[in-house]
Design a protein around this motif. Structure first.
Motif, mmCIF file in Angstrom:
data_model
loop_
_atom_site.group_PDB
_atom_site.id
_atom_site.type_symbol
_atom_site.label_atom_id
_atom_site.label_comp_id
_atom_site.label_asym_id
_atom_site.label_seq_id
_atom_site.Cartn_x
_atom_site.Cartn_y
_atom_site.Cartn_z
ATOM 1 N N SER A 145 11.135 -3.082 7.948
ATOM 2 C CA SER A 145 10.492 -2.038 7.148
ATOM 3 C C SER A 145 10.468 -0.737 7.923
ATOM 4 O O SER A 145 10.411 -0.725 9.156
ATOM 5 N N THR A 146 10.557 0.356 7.182
ATOM 6 C CA THR A 146 10.457 1.694 7.753
ATOM 7 C C THR A 146 9.362 2.442 7.009
ATOM 8 O O THR A 146 8.683 1.878 6.148
ATOM 9 N N GLU A 147 9.190 3.690 7.318
ATOM 10 C CA GLU A 147 8.195 4.502 6.617
ATOM 11 C C GLU A 147 8.474 4.572 5.128
ATOM 12 O O GLU A 147 7.551 4.647 4.322
ATOM 13 N N LYS A 148 9.750 4.518 4.751
ATOM 14 C CA LYS A 148 10.119 4.726 3.357
ATOM 15 C C LYS A 148 10.595 3.472 2.629
ATOM 16 O O LYS A 148 10.492 3.404 1.402
ATOM 17 N N ASP A 149 11.126 2.505 3.376
ATOM 18 C CA ASP A 149 11.838 1.415 2.711
ATOM 19 C C ASP A 149 11.491 0.041 3.272
ATOM 20 O O ASP A 149 11.046 -0.088 4.416
ATOM 21 N N PHE A 150 11.749 -0.977 2.437
ATOM 22 C CA PHE A 150 11.886 -2.359 2.884
ATOM 23 C C PHE A 150 13.386 -2.668 2.888
ATOM 24 O O PHE A 150 14.089 -2.328 1.935
ATOM 25 N N VAL A 151 13.854 -3.333 3.938
ATOM 26 C CA VAL A 151 15.274 -3.656 4.047
ATOM 27 C C VAL A 151 15.425 -5.174 4.143
ATOM 28 O O VAL A 151 14.770 -5.825 4.961
ATOM 29 N N ILE A 152 16.287 -5.718 3.274
ATOM 30 C CA ILE A 152 16.530 -7.153 3.208
ATOM 31 C C ILE A 152 18.003 -7.399 3.488
ATOM 32 O O ILE A 152 18.879 -6.856 2.800
ATOM 33 N N MET A 211 19.928 -5.102 0.873
ATOM 34 C CA MET A 211 19.183 -4.466 -0.209
ATOM 35 C C MET A 211 18.090 -3.601 0.382
ATOM 36 O O MET A 211 17.399 -4.020 1.328
ATOM 37 N N THR A 212 17.931 -2.405 -0.163
ATOM 38 C CA THR A 212 16.889 -1.483 0.283
ATOM 39 C C THR A 212 15.970 -1.192 -0.889
ATOM 40 O O THR A 212 16.430 -0.803 -1.964
ATOM 41 N N LEU A 213 14.684 -1.415 -0.679
ATOM 42 C CA LEU A 213 13.690 -1.225 -1.733
ATOM 43 C C LEU A 213 12.723 -0.128 -1.296
ATOM 44 O O LEU A 213 12.088 -0.237 -0.236
ATOM 45 N N ALA A 214 12.633 0.928 -2.086
ATOM 46 C CA ALA A 214 11.751 2.041 -1.744
ATOM 47 C C ALA A 214 10.293 1.593 -1.775
ATOM 48 O O ALA A 214 9.853 0.980 -2.749
ATOM 49 N N ARG A 215 9.555 1.867 -0.719
ATOM 50 C CA ARG A 215 8.157 1.462 -0.652
ATOM 51 C C ARG A 215 7.359 2.071 -1.795
ATOM 52 O O ARG A 215 6.444 1.431 -2.327
ATOM 53 N N ARG A 216 7.697 3.284 -2.195
ATOM 54 C CA ARG A 216 6.921 3.937 -3.257
ATOM 55 C C ARG A 216 7.051 3.194 -4.578
ATOM 56 O O ARG A 216 6.178 3.305 -5.449
ATOM 57 N N SER A 217 8.121 2.420 -4.752
ATOM 58 C CA SER A 217 8.304 1.679 -6.000
ATOM 59 C C SER A 217 7.353 0.494 -6.098
ATOM 60 O O SER A 217 7.166 -0.070 -7.177
ATOM 61 N N ILE A 218 6.736 0.125 -4.980
ATOM 62 C CA ILE A 218 5.813 -1.007 -4.963
ATOM 63 C C ILE A 218 4.378 -0.558 -5.223
ATOM 64 O O ILE A 218 3.501 -1.358 -5.518
ATOM 65 N N ALA A 219 4.118 0.752 -5.145
ATOM 66 C CA ALA A 219 2.753 1.278 -5.315
ATOM 67 C C ALA A 219 1.805 0.576 -4.351
ATOM 68 O O ALA A 219 0.846 -0.081 -4.747
ATOM 69 N N GLU A 220 2.077 0.736 -3.068
ATOM 70 C CA GLU A 220 1.350 0.017 -2.035
ATOM 71 C C GLU A 220 -0.138 0.344 -2.010
ATOM 72 O O GLU A 220 -0.553 1.463 -2.301
ATOM 73 N N LYS A 221 -0.903 -0.649 -1.634
ATOM 74 C CA LYS A 221 -2.330 -0.481 -1.380
ATOM 75 C C LYS A 221 -2.611 -0.916 0.052
ATOM 76 O O LYS A 221 -1.900 -1.756 0.610
#
Length: 248
Positions: A145-152, A211-221
């Motif tokens: 994981s990075t500041e912006k993304d999850f990487v799989i 696969m790269t998933l933008a963290r903002r798309s998860i609406a993190e809490k």
């Protein structure tokens, strides 16, 4: 709905006497086994299973997840953590297995076997029976994981047939619930590793894939954790799984 007994509850509290401190090694790939507990706040036989799940959730050699279902809401208390998607997942498992067994507390181990979720000796047996999931070391799963993304990162041989599904589970580590009506009236129950939603990431048919998933798309809490599950179609065997590490 299965009813708890004093013996069942005692077994749950004596978890480590029934399940060894370290689970049987699956493979050198170090893929963690997955236990999914289907539970309900309206189920009087579920608290011992919830307690057992809390012990499993503390361990680093297994992924233990709680899925609250909604089909006992009519008994007088609407489960505050339940999701129709969780109920559907449980029914999909029963359909895929062909046994139509749906109940609470039900533990599904590695996507293959189901057992009563308050019985640690049964969970132990299911873990042993599904340890390598029939795939040995053929699947490599890397997560970052990075500041912006999850990487799989995936590599290896996928199961024959339909592509495997890649899902990200959004998990709340602990939730305290005061139950004011229904079968568990007056109880305060702490739920652990509560799945709040499952996010589809993609499909995988084998080979190397990132696969790269933008963290903002998860609406993190704050405080949420994330698990990646790679699962055969069906739903069937979970062939790889792990927690996404926290961002650096």
């Amino acid at each position: 709905m299965r009813r708890a007994t004093a013996t069942t509850f005692a077994l749950a509290l004596l978890l480590f006497a029934a399940i060894p401190e370290r689970l049987p090694a699956e493979t050198a790939c170090k893929h963690k086994p997955v236990i999914e507990l289907f539970t309900s706040q309206g189920c009087s036989s579920c608290p011992p299973a919830d307690e057992l799940l809390s012990k499993l959730a503390d361990r680093d050699d297994v992924i233990a997840l709680s899925f609250n279902v909604d089909y006992w809401d009519y008994l007088g208390w609407k489960d505050t953590l339940a999701s129709p998607a969780h109920t559907k997942r449980q029914y999909d498992y029963a359909r895929a297995r062909g046994d139509n067994e749906v109940y609470t507390p039900q533990a599904v181990v590695n996507g293959l076997h189901h057992v009563v979720g308050s019985r640690p000796e049964h969970i132990r047996s299911a873990l042993s029976a599904t340890g390598d999931r029939g795939h040995g070391c053929s699947v490599s799963l890397g997560l970052s994981s990075t500041e912006k993304d999850f990487v799989i990162d995936l590599d290896g041989a996928a199961p024959a047939g339909k592509p495997a599904r890649i899902m990200l589970a959004v998990v709340q580590p602990t939730v305290n619930v005061n139950i004011k009506r229904g079968e568990n009236h007056g109880r305060r129950i702490t739920y652990h590793n509560v799945v709040r939603r499952m996010v589809p990431v993609g499909n995988w048919s084998g080979g190397r894939k990132r696969m790269t998933l933008a963290r903002r798309s998860i609406a993190e809490k704050n405080g949420e954790r994330y698990v990646v599950l790679v699962q055969s179609a069906g739903p069937g065997a979970i062939i790889a799984a792990d927690w996404i590490p926290r961002k650096r």
